[in-house]
Design an enzyme around this catalytic site. Structure first.
Site, PDB file in Angstrom:
ATOM      1  N   GLY A   1     -36.734 -24.450  -9.632  1.00 53.31           N
ATOM      2  CA  GLY A   1     -36.027 -25.101 -10.567  1.00 53.31           C
ATOM      3  C   GLY A   1     -35.102 -25.744 -10.278  1.00 53.31           C
TER       4      GLY A   1
ATOM      5  N   GLU B   1     -36.684 -29.256  -9.086  1.00 48.56           N
ATOM      6  CA  GLU B   1     -37.245 -29.456 -10.343  1.00 48.56           C
ATOM      7  C   GLU B   1     -36.288 -30.069 -11.435  1.00 48.56           C
ATOM      8  OE1 GLU B   1     -40.794 -26.974 -10.630  1.00 48.56           O
ATOM      9  OE2 GLU B   1     -38.810 -25.723 -11.492  1.00 48.56           O
TER      10      GLU B   1
ATOM     11  N   GLU C   1     -40.595 -20.577  -4.579  1.00 49.04           N
ATOM     12  CA  GLU C   1     -40.847 -19.361  -5.471  1.00 49.04           C
ATOM     13  C   GLU C   1     -42.055 -18.605  -4.877  1.00 49.04           C
ATOM     14  OE1 GLU C   1     -39.410 -22.929  -7.898  1.00 49.04           O
ATOM     15  OE2 GLU C   1     -39.767 -23.024  -6.072  1.00 49.04           O
TER      16      GLU C   1
ATOM     17  N   ALA D   1     -34.278 -20.325 -10.778  1.00 51.01           N
ATOM     18  CA  ALA D   1     -34.808 -19.810 -11.842  1.00 51.01           C
ATOM     19  C   ALA D   1     -33.648 -18.115 -11.642  1.00 51.01           C
ATOM     20  CB  ALA D   1     -36.065 -19.794 -12.779  1.00 51.01           C
TER      21      ALA D   1
END
Length: 697
Positions: free
Chosen positions: A136, A139, A159, A90
C-alpha cells in the site's frame, strides 16, 4: 566498518522541510509549507516505528487532501518522518477474520477514493522515498506525479505472500507506468527491488542522496526533473491480443511455482490485467472486487495467520543479544552452513574440523550463498572475512557460543565436550545441533551441565527459518534466554522445546517419511507418493525430502524414535538399511531414491502414473497432526499456534493450510479422529489417535 555505516544510518537526519508546529491538527501527519510555497506532508503514524496504512489513517489523509485542495500550494512533497522507511504497507490486522466480500469491497472502495483524490490534486506532487516502500505504501507513491528515491530505498508488492494482490489501485498504476513484462512479475512473485533497478524500470524518476533532496524537490516541482515515460513498446504490450498471449505465458510460469487451487491470487491478478489492462477505470473497479474476493478465501486468511505466527515467534526471541563470537565444531553440511549463515548475519565465526577439506568446502558454499543473498561485493568480502577457518580450535577460548555439529554418535559428542569444556570461558553457552540424541544423555559427562542446550537448525539453513531451542531440566534459565535472543539476532525464528526424542519437528516429520517408505514396500510408485503430498500442498514429496535430508539421517532419527515410541511409528524397511550401507544417501552422494544433479532431483519430468487417493494423503498427513497434539499434551511445546508456526517454518508444511493443528481444526477434530480410527483398523496401531484430541480446541 559495517557498524560505522550502521551508526551513520541510525543517526541519519532526514530532510523533512520546514520544522512542523508541535500542535498541528493531525494525529498521524504533519503539514508545513516552505519559502517557495511547497507543502511538505510528513507521514508519521502515532506511536509506531514504521508507517502502515489503516482505515483511520486513510480517513485522516482524506482531510489533509481537502485542506490541500483549498490551499493550492505551488507543489506537494510526501515523505515519511520515520527512519525505518516510507510506508511498510497496509496494517494486516485489519484483514484478519474477514468473511463478508461486500464489507471488504466497501472498505477498500473508501480507500480507493482517497488515493484517487491524491492523484487528482492539481499541484505537482512528488513522493520522496527512503527505506522500505512496500504494498500500500508503494500504491500511495504511485498516485503522486513523480517519485524520487534515496539510494537505500527498496520497492515491492508483497501482497501475494498473503494470498492477495495489490488493492489500492496498484495493479493499474504500476502496469500503466512500467512495462507489464516487468511490472506483472514483480507483483506475481512479491520480490523487492532496489532504487537503481526501480529507476531503470521507470518506477522512480530520480535516485539521489539525502543531502540533495531539497534541490531534487525544487527540480520536480518546477518541471525540470526528467520524468520516466512509458515508451512505444509499453503501448504495444498493453494491446488486447498481446495481453492475451502474455497472460497465457504468465499463467504457465505461475503454475510452476504454485497451483491455482491452493494459491488463487496470482491467477486473479493475471485475469484482471488480461481483461481490463487497456481500460483504466474498468480495471480500478474490477481490482476492488477481485481483492475483496481473495480476502475471504481460506488461503488468504491462513497466510495472514502465518504472517502473525511469524511475528509471534519473533517475539519469543526477545532482544538484547549478548553473543558476538560463535565457534562451530564440525564443518559438514550442517555445521558449515550454520557457520556461513552466522557470519553472513554480522557475527564473528570460527569453524573447526578434524580435516581441512570440509572447512574448504564450507567456505566455498558460503561464498556461493553470499553471492546470492548479499547485494554488494564489499558485503560478500566482509562476510567471508568474518568466517575464519580454525584447524587448531583456538576459537573455543574466546567464543560466547559454541555450536557442536559433529555426527550423531553419543560417544563422539561426549569426547568433543571433554576436550572443550576446560577451555570455555565463564558464561559461554555450549549448544548442540543434534536432532536425535536427547540432551539428558549428552549432559552426563559435563562438569557444568547447566550451560548445555540445543540449537537445532534445519536443512537448508539459509531457507528454513526455524531453530528449535532445546532445554533439559537443568539448563540455566538466563543462558536459555540468551540463546533465544541469539536466534532472533541471526534472523531466525526460535521454538523453545523441552528435550524429548525428536523434539517437535523431527518427531512430526518422521512418521510422514516412514509411511512413504511403507508405501514403497506396498509397491506404490514413488511418483504417486510424492504427488499425494504435493496435492495436499507440500512443497516436495516425502521421498524427495528423504533424499534431501539424507537417508542416513532419516534412518538414525527413525531408529532412535522407534526405540522410544515402538509401534506408534511405521516400521523401517530392511532395504533402507541396505541403501545406506551401500552409500546411496540421497542428494549429498548424488544418488538415493532419485539421481541428483547440481543439487536437484532428476524426476525426469515425471508425472504420477496414477492419481493419488484421499486415503494415501491421509496416511501421510494426519500422523503429523496427531504427533503435534501429542507434543502439546506432553508439554514439550506449550502453545498450539507456535506448533503450527514451527512445522511451517521448519519443514515448509503447506502454508495455505495454516499448520497441522489449524488443518485439523478446519477439517473438524471429530472427522480427523474417526479417520485415524479407520486407518488404525486397516493398517495398525501407528494411526491410533492421541489422547490429547479429547481436550484439543
Amino acid at each position: 566498518m559495517d557498524s560505522q555505516i550502521m551508526n551513520v544510518l541510525g543517526d541519519r537526519v532526514l530532510e523533512l522541510g520546514p520544522k512542523p508546529d508541535a500542535s498541528g491538527p493531525y494525529q498521524n501527519f504533519k503539514l508545513t509549507r516552505d519559502a517557495d510555497g511547497v507543502a511538505w506532508l510528513l507521514f508519521d503514524r502515532e506511536g509506531t516505528s514504521a508507517n502502515t496504512l489503516s482505515a483511520d489513517l486513510i480517513e485522516e489523509l482524506d482531510k489533509v487532501l481537502a485542506e490541500l485542495e483549498s490551499q493550492r500550494p505551488t507543489g506537494l512533497v510526501i515523505r515519511s518522518a520515520k527512519k525505518s522507511g516510507f510506508i511498510a504497507g497496509a496494517d494486516v490486522n485489519a484483514f484478519r477474520g474477514a468473511t463478508d466480500i461486500g464489507a471488504v469491497e466497501t472498505e477498500i472502495g473508501r480507500a480507493h477514493a482517497v488515493i484517487d483524490r491524491l492523484e487528482a490534486l492539481r499541484v505537482p506532487s512528488v513522493a520522496v522515498i527512503h527505506g522500505f516502500c512496500l504494498g500500500g505504501g508503494l500504491e500511495v507513491a504511485l498516485a503522486c506525479q513523480m517519485r524520487i528515491a534515496i539510494e537505500d530505498a527498496r520497492f515491492g508488492f508483497p501482497e501475494v505472500m498473503l494470498g492477495l494482490h495489490p488493492g489500492l489501485g496498484g495493479t493499474v498504476r504500476f502496469t500503466q507506468l512500467v512495462n507489464p513484462m516487468q511490472s506483472m512479475p514483480l507483483m506475481l512473485t512479491g520480490k523487492t527491488i532496489d532504487a537503481r533497478r526501480a529507476k531503470s524500470l521507470g518506477l522512480v524518476d530520480a535516485v539521489t542522496q539525502e543531502r540533495h533532496v531539497r534541490n531534487a524537490v525544487k527540480d520536480a516541482v518546477t518541471g525540470r526533473l526528467n520524468r520516466a515515460r512509458p515508451g512505444l513498446l509499453h503501448n504495444f504490450l498493453s494491446l488486447g491480443p498481446v495481453r492475451g498471449f502474455l497472460a497465457g505465458r504468465m499463467r504457465s510460469e505461475a503454475a510452476k511455482a504454485a497451483p491455482e487451487a491452493h494459491y488463487p491470487a496470482p491467477y486473479a491478478l493475471i485475469d484482471l490485467w488480461e481483461k481490463h489492462g487497456g481500460d483504466r477505470r474498468a480495471m480500478l473497479s474490477a481490482e476492488k472486487a477481485s481483492f475483496a474476493r481473495l480476502m475471504v478465501t481460506p488461503t488468504a486468511q491462513n497466510l495472514i495467520r502465518v504472517f502473525f505466527l511469524r511475528e509471534q515467534m519473533k517475539k519469543l526471541a526477545g532482544s538484547g543479544n549478548k553473543i558476538e563470537h560463535v565457534h562451530v565444531i564440525g564443518a559438514g553440511a550442517m555445521g558449515g552452513d550454520i557457520a556461513a549463515w552466522c557470519a553472513g548475519q554480522d557475527f564473528r565465526v570460527t569453524l573447526a574440523d578434524m580435516k581441512p577439506e570440509p572447512i574448504a568446502g564450507a567456505i566455498k558454499r558460503a561464498a556461493d550463498l553470499y553471492g546470492k543473498i548479499l547485494r554488494k561485493r564489499t558485503a560478500v568480502r566482509d562476510a567471508l572475512d568474518r568466517l575464519m577457518p580454525d584447524m587448531q580450535a583456538e576459537g573455543v577460548r574466546n567464543a560466547d557460543l559454541i555450536i557442536e555439529a559433529v555426527p550423531e554418535k553419543l560417544e563422539l559428542k561426549q569426547k568433543v565436550y571433554a576436550g572443550l569444556e576446560p577451555k570455555m570461558k565463564p558464561g559461554a553457552i555450549l549448544a548442540t545441533n543434534t536432532s536425535s540424541i536427547p540432551l539428558q544423555d549428552l549432559r552426563t559427562t559435563l562438569q557444568q551441565p547447566e550451560r548445555l542446550l540445543g540449537l537445532h537448525f534445519f536443512n537448508p539453513v539459509s531457507r528454513l527459518q526455524l531453530v528449535e531451542v532445546v532445554s533439559h531440566d537443568g539448563t540455566d534459565a538466563q543462558l536459555l534466554k540468551e540463546a533465544l535472543a541469539f536466534v532472533g539476532a541471526i534472523d531466525r525464528l526460535p521454538l523453545p522445546v523441552k528435550s524429548s526424542p525428536g523434539f517437535l519437528v523431527n518427531r512430526a516429520l518422521t512418521p510422514y517419511m516412514l509411511e512413504a517408505m511403507v508405501m514403497l514396500d506396498e509397491k506404490i510408485d514413488k511418483s504417486v507418493i510424492d504427488a499425494a503430498a504435493k496435492k495436499f500442498g507440500m512443497p516436495m514429496g516425502p521421498i524427495e525430502l528423504a533424499d534431501q535430508v539424507g537417508l542416513d539421517i532419516c534412518l538414525d532419527v527413525g531408529d532412535m524414535l522407534r526405540s522410544k515410541f515402538g509401534d506408534m511409528l511405521p516400521p523401517t524397511p530392511a532395504w533402507l538399511r541396505e541403501k545406506v550401507a551401500k552409500g546411496e544417501l540421497g542428494r549429498k552422494t548424488g544418488k538415493g531414491f532419485y539421481t541428483w544433479k547440481d543439487g536437484k532431483a532428476d524426476t525426469g519430468g515425471m508425472t504420477a502414473i496414477s492419481e493419488p487417493s484421499a486415503e494415501m494423503i491421509d496416511r501421510l498427513i494426519l500422523p503429523m497432526s496427531n504427533v503435534c497434539v501429542a507434543c502439546l499434551r506432553e508439554g514439550i511445546v506449550d502453545n498450539a499456534d507456535v506448533v503450527d508456526g514451527a512445522v511451517i517454518f521448519g519443514t515448509g508444511y503447506a502454508p495455505f493450510r495454516g499448520g497441522p493443528l489449524n488443518y485439523a481444526r478446519t477439517r473438524g477434530v471429530d472427522n480427523v479422529v474417526s479417520t485415524l480410527d479407520a486407518l488404525t483398523d486397516k493398517f495398525g496401531g501407528r494411526f491410533a489417535p492421541d489422547a490429547g484430541w479429547e481436550n484439543f480446541k
